[in-house]
Enzyme design. Structure first.
Site, PDB file in Angstrom:
ATOM      1  CB  SER A 551      -0.950  -0.033   1.195  1.00 10.12           C
ATOM      2  OG  SER A 551      -1.951   0.950   1.079  1.00 10.12           O
ATOM      3  CG  HIS A 666      -5.786  -2.232   0.367  1.00  9.41           C
ATOM      4  ND1 HIS A 666      -5.013  -1.891  -0.726  1.00  9.41           N
ATOM      5  CD2 HIS A 666      -5.212  -1.627   1.431  1.00  9.41           C
ATOM      6  CE1 HIS A 666      -4.025  -1.112  -0.334  1.00  9.41           C
ATOM      7  NE2 HIS A 666      -4.121  -0.936   0.961  1.00  9.41           N
TER       8      HIS A 666
END
Length: 691
Positions: A551, A666
């Site tokens: 991320s 994610h």
């Protein structure tokens, strides 16, 4: 004439760069036929190459055994007198929500009752559901919202569940179709809702722009508007806080990722809270609202420092001149990691040089806070779980790099605690040692990092070393036990390093703010300083040094290998941001401009482009063979970042590896098998590159 030629030259360069960027825009079509064909061919080639590592099957077996181990701690939360736990194993890959009593929970093998089986639900409905949370209407706790995601995306379908009956409500129920929704119970028959109501109802970041009040039994479209925020804001949402006396309903708008404006909702009216926009709400306790300050707060001649926790009566906060009092202040080495409220007092979980310590605060008869230490070890990480204002007791999870997690029940009054659960060792920690060192960054800042390595490790520069980092959004990386790292890296002869670079929250708000926007490069300089310090100590060398992050940490990886390709020989870049020119136009990207800046503003793009990995690739440089991973179902960080980076590197003749999990969101994986496979791909790649 010279000025004209210069302008024409700059325009041509700009158009050339734009054309170069646009060459791979087609890969942003997430589920398009052509991009998915590209993804599958890359998946096949990369998986075949990495899985050729002789020990790959052992790595997968190790990971699955750890993830499915029934002896791991079943962390629980309380609803009324019962404890609830969400559990995954080989029999329940998507998981079950289950419940037991406090007495049963203390046993080695509690008798659990299944409340909701996600695998069975998915089979019955033909949908690959992933569980995303459970939210019950307090204080009755009979009706609850269950959030379900297709394949692990952030967008969820929300259904109402009757906890007493143990089934979904089928009549006069609340139900919200798939969206990035925010639902908050006001009472049993009224909820605040922010969701996708159609055009104009979502922010540029893709989150709700408005809050409505939805009465049970009425259509969602008829919900009454309570508040509408700005299009450019990150989100608008509601929360109802409880202090055991009366509820406090707040409607909040988040102009940026790090700022908020709150209004009290009472009797159908909104009244603004007069609090600093960059402060965060730490809790609501005995009629007072507690705030963590992100910048100094002045009150007359008094000043409360950045990072302190202050409090004030709610009645004071709706006035023009609120009156604050101090709970605790940070120190040069200690920041406040967690503030929890119980019937027995307020508990502050400190992070002191990135190690936890716990204190209880109680107010005496003279109105002074009395501090008592809770005697946990000071060389690991503490996390308070399920503290409640209607109870003296709560749970504390303790862990370190070499000590498996242990779950304690703490009596908030006596401060005595007893161990309820302990995870068995996933690897032999006695063979390893943990050290903390400090590297000196380019501007002279001392930056801490942890090293975990074998006791017999020779400082000869030849040790395969994995350096992990994040450095953003005030997220602190703390000592944490990982049986997977132990089995698949440490026991394979590797050294593990955790970087506590600026941009994180290890030393409070100032540590985070030191690497914001135009100062982003300081996080990268910190990371490079740690890498160089590892080499100077002969723990490793560039040939044997690998790095990993996901991320914002994936952006760190991209910046790391484009800035200093000479420092690393392996890079695991997971669910990354990489195209920093377009990040604010992709999915939730607009919400992160408070961290990085706005690339559409020329002066801000001037500093962003200095580290944007996608724009700093140089065909004349020799980069390490990078391994990129992402997920098709990631609706937070767009998979186009990783796809485009790989395509551009390949167009320059560079050898890279790429794997995109079709599910997972994610988090990267939707179940334990996918998680084990992805984890093993990363370690097999590292072991191949660094030994």
């Amino acid at each position: 004439m010279k000025h004209t030629l210069l302008l024409l030259s700059l325009l041509a360069a700009s158009q050339s760069l734009k054309a170069e960027e646009d060459a791979f825009l087609w890969l942003e079509d997430v589920e398009g036929a052509k991009p998915m064909s590209w993804v599958k061919s890359h998946n096949q080639r990369s998986a075949e190459e990495i899985k050729a590592y002789p020990g790959f099957d052992t790595l997968v077996s190790n990971s699955l055994a750890i993830l499915n181990d029934k002896a791991r701690i079943p962390y629980a939360f309380r609803i009324n007198a019962q404890l609830y736990n969400f559990w995954k194993d080989d029999e329940h890959p998507r998981g079950i929500l289950r419940t037991t009593s406090r007495e049963e929970y203390a046993k080695d093998s509690p008798n659990w009752h299944t409340v909701l089986d996600i695998d069975a639900l998915g089979r019955d409905e033909g949908v690959n559901w992933v569980y995303k949370g459970f939210n019950c209407q307090y204080p009755k706790n009979e009706r609850c919202f269950v959030s379900l995601s297709r394949g692990g995306a952030d967008a969820v379908e929300v259904r109402e569940f009757n906890l007493t009956a143990g089934k979904f409500v089928s009549e006069n129920q609340y139900w919200v179709p798939e969206a990035k929704s925010d639902l908050t119970w006001l009472d049993e028959n009224k909820v605040f809702i922010g969701t996708d109501f159609g055009p104009g109802s979502m922010t540029d970041s893709g989150y709700p722009k408005q809050v409505k009040l939805w009465q049970r039994g009425t259509p969602l479209k008829d919900a009454k508007l309570v508040f509408r925020g700005e299009q450019a804001s990150v989100a608008v949402g509601a929360q109802v806080l409880y202090d055991g006396i009366k509820p406090l309903a707040l409607i909040s708008e988040f102009p940026t990722f790090f700022t908020s404006r709150h209004q009290v909702y009472q009797d159908g009216k909104l009244t603004a809270l007069n609090v600093p926009e960059d402060a965060t709400i730490a809790g609501y306790y005995q009629g007072k609202l507690f705030l963590e300050l992100k910048s100094e707060l002045k009150q007359g001649k008094e000043a409360f420092p950045q990072g302190a926790v202050v409090y004030a009566d709610v009645d004071s906060l709706v006035s023009a001149t609120p009156h604050y009092a101090l709970l605790v202040s940070p120190t040069p080495t200690a920041s406040i990691n967690q503030v929890s409220f119980t019937r027995a007092g307020i508990f502050v979980n400190w992070l002191d040089n990135v190690k936890s310590r716990l204190e209880r605060l109680r107010m005496d008869a003279n109105g002074q806070w009395q501090v008592s230490a809770v005697d946990f070890p000071s060389n690991g990480s503490l996390t308070l779980t399920d503290p409640r204002q209607d109870s003296d007791s709560f749970f504390v999870d303790y862990t370190s790099f070499l000590e498996p997690p242990s779950l304690y029940e703490v009596d908030g009054g006596s401060l005595k605690f007893n161990k309820l659960k302990a995870m068995p060792e996933g690897f032999d920690g006695s063979k390893f040692v943990t050290e903390q060192h400090f590297a000196t960054s380019k501007d002279g800042t001392r930056v801490p990092y942890f090293v975990v390595m074998g006791k017999e490790t020779k400082l000869n520069g030849a040790n395969p070393t994995l350096l992990y980092g994040y450095g953003g959004f005030e997220v602190s990386l703390r000592p944490k036990y990982s049986a997977t790292i132990g089995k698949n890296w440490l026991e394979q002869g590797g050294v593990y390093v955790l970087a506590n670079i600026r941009g994180g929250g290890e030393y409070g708000p100032a540590w985070h703010q030191a690497a914001l926007k135009q100062n982003r490069h300081k996080a990268y300089e910190d990371f490079e300083a740690i890498a160089e310090d590892l080499i100077a100590r002969k723990i490793t060398s560039s040939r044997h040094l690998g790095i990993q992050g996901g991320s914002n940490g994936g952006l760190l990886m991209g910046a790391a290998f484009t800035r200093r390709p000479d420092l690393y020989n392996a890079v695991v870049c997971q669910v990354p941001l990489l195209d920093m020119k377009r990040f604010n136009q992709l999915l939730a990207g607009a919400s992160w401009m408070g961290e990085y800046g706005n690339p559409d503003v020329a002066e801000q793009w001037d500093y962003i482009k200095g580290y944007s990995p996608y724009h700093n690739l140089d065909k004349n440089k020799r980069y390490p063979k990078v391994f990129f991973t992402t997920s098709t179902r990631d609706d937070r960080v767009h998979p186009g970042h990783a796809r485009k980076m790989v395509a551009k590197m390949e167009s320059m003749g560079m050898d890279v590896l790429y794997y995109e999990n079709i599910e997972g969101g994610h988090a990267g994986a939707a179940d334990n098998h996918q998680a084990a496979e992805l984890n093993s791909l990363a370690f097999a790649y590292l072991l191949t590159q660094l030994k």
